[in-house]
Write a protein that holds these residues in place. Structure first.
Motif, PDB file in Angstrom:
ATOM      1  N   GLU A 132      -9.150  40.600  53.178  1.00  0.00           N
ATOM      2  CA  GLU A 132      -9.903  39.620  53.972  1.00  0.00           C
ATOM      3  C   GLU A 132     -10.349  40.216  55.303  1.00  0.00           C
ATOM      4  O   GLU A 132     -10.156  39.611  56.353  1.00  0.00           O
ATOM      5  N   LYS A 133     -10.924  41.378  55.257  1.00  0.00           N
ATOM      6  CA  LYS A 133     -11.375  42.025  56.481  1.00  0.00           C
ATOM      7  C   LYS A 133     -12.646  41.358  57.010  1.00  0.00           C
ATOM      8  O   LYS A 133     -13.452  40.823  56.249  1.00  0.00           O
ATOM      9  N   VAL A 134     -12.803  41.400  58.335  1.00  0.00           N
ATOM     10  CA  VAL A 134     -14.003  40.895  58.985  1.00  0.00           C
ATOM     11  C   VAL A 134     -14.517  41.966  59.946  1.00  0.00           C
ATOM     12  O   VAL A 134     -13.749  42.793  60.442  1.00  0.00           O
ATOM     13  N   THR A 135     -15.840  41.935  60.199  1.00  0.00           N
ATOM     14  CA  THR A 135     -16.402  42.899  61.138  1.00  0.00           C
ATOM     15  C   THR A 135     -16.109  42.507  62.580  1.00  0.00           C
ATOM     16  O   THR A 135     -16.037  43.360  63.466  1.00  0.00           O
ATOM     17  N   ARG A 136     -15.955  41.207  62.835  1.00  0.00           N
ATOM     18  CA  ARG A 136     -15.626  40.724  64.162  1.00  0.00           C
ATOM     19  C   ARG A 136     -14.619  39.581  64.015  1.00  0.00           C
ATOM     20  O   ARG A 136     -14.795  38.703  63.185  1.00  0.00           O
ATOM     21  N   GLY A 137     -13.591  39.585  64.824  1.00  0.00           N
ATOM     22  CA  GLY A 137     -12.577  38.540  64.730  1.00  0.00           C
ATOM     23  C   GLY A 137     -11.193  39.112  64.914  1.00  0.00           C
ATOM     24  O   GLY A 137     -11.013  40.296  65.211  1.00  0.00           O
ATOM     25  N   SER A 138     -10.199  38.270  64.742  1.00  0.00           N
ATOM     26  CA  SER A 138      -8.818  38.686  64.953  1.00  0.00           C
ATOM     27  C   SER A 138      -8.395  39.701  63.899  1.00  0.00           C
ATOM     28  O   SER A 138      -8.841  39.646  62.753  1.00  0.00           O
ATOM     29  N   ARG A 139      -7.508  40.605  64.279  1.00  0.00           N
ATOM     30  CA  ARG A 139      -7.054  41.671  63.389  1.00  0.00           C
ATOM     31  C   ARG A 139      -5.612  41.472  62.939  1.00  0.00           C
ATOM     32  O   ARG A 139      -5.050  42.346  62.293  1.00  0.00           O
ATOM     33  N   ASP A 140      -4.989  40.373  63.316  1.00  0.00           N
ATOM     34  CA  ASP A 140      -3.612  40.159  62.893  1.00  0.00           C
ATOM     35  C   ASP A 140      -3.587  39.446  61.550  1.00  0.00           C
ATOM     36  O   ASP A 140      -4.480  38.680  61.199  1.00  0.00           O
ATOM     37  N   GLY A 141      -2.564  39.727  60.778  1.00  0.00           N
ATOM     38  CA  GLY A 141      -2.402  39.120  59.459  1.00  0.00           C
ATOM     39  C   GLY A 141      -0.974  38.661  59.268  1.00  0.00           C
ATOM     40  O   GLY A 141      -0.063  39.046  60.021  1.00  0.00           O
ATOM     41  N   LEU A 142      -0.780  37.826  58.286  1.00  0.00           N
ATOM     42  CA  LEU A 142       0.557  37.312  57.988  1.00  0.00           C
ATOM     43  C   LEU A 142       1.442  38.433  57.452  1.00  0.00           C
ATOM     44  O   LEU A 142       0.960  39.421  56.892  1.00  0.00           O
ATOM     45  N   VAL A 143       2.750  38.268  57.617  1.00  0.00           N
ATOM     46  CA  VAL A 143       3.723  39.268  57.178  1.00  0.00           C
ATOM     47  C   VAL A 143       4.707  38.622  56.215  1.00  0.00           C
ATOM     48  O   VAL A 143       4.527  37.475  55.799  1.00  0.00           O
ATOM     49  N   GLU A 144       5.769  39.359  55.882  1.00  0.00           N
ATOM     50  CA  GLU A 144       6.715  38.877  54.872  1.00  0.00           C
ATOM     51  C   GLU A 144       7.846  38.016  55.442  1.00  0.00           C
ATOM     52  O   GLU A 144       8.710  37.567  54.691  1.00  0.00           O
ATOM     53  N   THR A 145       7.860  37.778  56.736  1.00  0.00           N
ATOM     54  CA  THR A 145       8.922  36.990  57.361  1.00  0.00           C
ATOM     55  C   THR A 145       8.388  35.625  57.752  1.00  0.00           C
ATOM     56  O   THR A 145       7.409  35.527  58.499  1.00  0.00           O
ATOM     57  N   ILE A 146       9.022  34.568  57.275  1.00  0.00           N
ATOM     58  CA  ILE A 146       8.479  33.220  57.422  1.00  0.00           C
ATOM     59  C   ILE A 146       8.392  32.787  58.876  1.00  0.00           C
ATOM     60  O   ILE A 146       7.430  32.147  59.292  1.00  0.00           O
ATOM     61  N   ILE A 147       9.373  33.159  59.692  1.00  0.00           N
ATOM     62  CA  ILE A 147       9.375  32.719  61.086  1.00  0.00           C
ATOM     63  C   ILE A 147       8.258  33.397  61.873  1.00  0.00           C
ATOM     64  O   ILE A 147       7.682  32.812  62.794  1.00  0.00           O
ATOM     65  N   GLU A 272     -15.739  35.672  57.649  1.00  0.00           N
ATOM     66  CA  GLU A 272     -16.873  36.406  58.200  1.00  0.00           C
ATOM     67  C   GLU A 272     -18.038  35.479  58.528  1.00  0.00           C
ATOM     68  O   GLU A 272     -18.770  35.701  59.496  1.00  0.00           O
ATOM     69  N   ASP A 273     -18.220  34.401  57.744  1.00  0.00           N
ATOM     70  CA  ASP A 273     -19.327  33.470  57.980  1.00  0.00           C
ATOM     71  C   ASP A 273     -19.269  32.868  59.379  1.00  0.00           C
ATOM     72  O   ASP A 273     -20.297  32.653  60.016  1.00  0.00           O
ATOM     73  N   TYR A 274     -18.042  32.577  59.831  1.00  0.00           N
ATOM     74  CA  TYR A 274     -17.876  31.868  61.103  1.00  0.00           C
ATOM     75  C   TYR A 274     -17.724  32.808  62.292  1.00  0.00           C
ATOM     76  O   TYR A 274     -17.684  32.349  63.427  1.00  0.00           O
ATOM     77  N   TYR A 275     -17.620  34.106  62.030  1.00  0.00           N
ATOM     78  CA  TYR A 275     -17.595  35.069  63.133  1.00  0.00           C
ATOM     79  C   TYR A 275     -18.989  35.629  63.412  1.00  0.00           C
ATOM     80  O   TYR A 275     -19.148  36.524  64.227  1.00  0.00           O
TER      81      TYR A 275
END
Length: 474
Positions: A132-147, A272-275
């Motif tokens: 789910e890469k975008v050309t502009r926008g946040s670069r953080d993604g979810l990880v394996e730890t729920i908290i 990407e549509d909204y960025y």
């Protein structure tokens, strides 16, 4: 099994409950608080060592025998300088907490124990997800730890109505599962139905995380490849869906979040549509629509037109091979489909440093020699390449695989039954799409069926955020 006031009895029960003497990572630490015997139990690797040393140093010199009131409450209130503490009175609660990473403290003479949440899980950084890469926008993604995932979502939504309800699924895995929603916008009837379904799940573990949970939660026909939930690894996408009234299910040990309820059109949209500018976003959306439709229909349609060249106008008479080759055309398409999937699987298992070389070998050299020896015609490779590009342009990998299955089905039926096969296979695919239901029998084709003009226009065109918000208020 209730906690006894005798520490020796508790230790005996503890050794029956947990494999302390067999599993090296379960640590049983006996020590004293003042003149009173105590016992710590924790999982090695889950505990913050410095914090535990600090807590032990603070309470080790306390003389518990001279505490005239409730010892446990006094320790929690005055002597344990830590935030996340609680108590337990039975071994089942203790076992679940310790195996989740908490530290349990038993004190001689007390029929209650103390749980210290000093967990520190191994975790990777919240990097941008590959799918789910975008050309502009946040670069953080979810990880394996729920908290960590709840924190990434809470960072974007500071609404006091944002709720993360925690439950446990799996008799052996005891996997933490969070049901996330905004109380003011969620459909509470749907929410209660979802909770009821989760409570009915009986399984020993969620071995494949959220995918296992989806198959346990949603019952559907084996021949229907269409996804009925959406997965995302982007916290901004989760936040946007929560604001629209969706429910997010977060499974511990998984970087993907399950979104419910969804329709077929949710799989056609991308962050990407909204960025991008609304005009650019609309253009990208229509390119994506055309690519997705083309990926499913272009190769079967070309095969149908080859079987019926009289249907082509003079300007399109060039369509069709001048030489069929040694292998029937529809068999060529089937072999190319298998070849593309083999190439995709090979790329998954190939180290990154070799993936470019593998792509060149598979995509260029093999196809060139296959044409020269007469296996394939150039046009079949061309149209299959167009179909593959359209598949890769689909935002959801689950929906892209469904399109691929439908394309393969239409190709096979068209190749076997020629003209009538093309239309029959199209009718079957349309019937599957139209009869598919979302979770709890939600409409899968909304806002097309039932028709909602404003919502459909919001899907077809990327409108400015202000217009979308105002239309929702109206």
């Amino acid at each position: 099994m209730k906690v006894s006031s005798s520490l020796n009895d508790n230790i005996k029960t503890l050794k029956k409950t947990l494999p302390i003497d067999k599993s090296f990572d379960i640590v049983n630490r006996e020590w004293t608080i003042g003149n009173t015997k105590a016992n710590f139990v924790f999982i090695d690797g889950f505990t913050k060592d410095q914090i535990m040393l600090f807590i032990m140093g603070k309470i080790q010199s306390i003389d518990i025998e001279h505490v005239n009131i409730d010892v446990i409450k006094t320790l929690l209130k005055n002597d344990i300088p830590y935030i996340e503490v609680s108590t337990f009175s039975d071994f089942e609660d203790m076992e679940r907490a310790v195996l989740s990473g908490n530290t349990a403290l038993f004190i001689d003479g007390q029929s209650e124990g103390i749980l210290l949440d000093v967990r520190e899980y191994p975790v990777r950084g919240p990097q941008e997800p590959d799918l789910e890469k975008v050309t502009r926008g946040s670069r953080d993604g979810l990880v394996e730890t729920i908290i960590f995932n709840t924190a990434l979502i809470r960072r974007r939504l500071r609404d006091p109505g944002l709720i993360f309800e925690l439950t446990t699924i799996g008799s052996q895995s005891k996997t933490d599962v969070s049901i996330s929603y905004i109380d003011s916008v969620v459909d509470h009837d749907f929410l209660e139905q979802l909770k009821s379904q989760l409570d009915k799940i009986k399984t020993n573990s969620l071995i494949m995380g959220e995918k296992t949970l989806e198959e346990l939660l949603i019952k559907k026909k084996w021949f229907n490849p269409l996804p009925q939930v959406r997965f995302t690894e982007r916290p901004d996408v989760v936040a946007a869906h929560l604001l629209e009234g969706h429910i997010a299910i977060i499974v511990d040990n998984s970087p993907s979040v399950m979104l419910l309820p969804v329709t077929i059109f949710h799989f056609t949209q991308h962050a990407e549509d909204y960025y991008q500018n609304p005009m650019v976003g609309t253009y990208l959306r229509w390119v994506r629509f055309i690519s997705m439709i083309s990926s499913m229909i272009i190769s079967p349609l070309w095969l149908y037109l080859v079987y019926n060249p009289e249907l082509l106008p003079n300007s399109l008479k060039f369509i069709g091979p001048s030489e069929v080759g040694n292998i029937p055309l529809f068999i060529q398409f089937i072999l190319l489909e298998i070849g593309l999937d083999t190439l995709r699987l090979a790329s998954i298992h190939t180290p990154n440093s070799l993936s470019t070389s593998m792509g060149i070998i598979g995509g260029l050299i093999l196809s060139e020699f296959a044409v020269k020896v007469g296996w394939f015609t150039p046009e079949t490779i061309l149209y299959m390449a167009i179909a593959a590009i359209g598949t890769f342009a689909t935002p959801s990998i689950e929906f892209a695989m469904a399109i691929r299955i439908f394309r393969l089905f239409i190709l096979i039926i068209t190749g076997i039954f020629k003209n009538i096969g093309f239309f029959i296979s199209l009718a079957i695919v349309c019937t599957i799409i139209c009869t598919t239901k979302g979770f709890a029998n939600q409409s899968y084709l909304w806002p097309l069926i039932p028709f909602n003009k404003d919502a459909l226009l919001n899907i077809l065109f990327r409108k400015p955020i202000v217009e979308i918000k105002s239309s929702k208020k109206d």
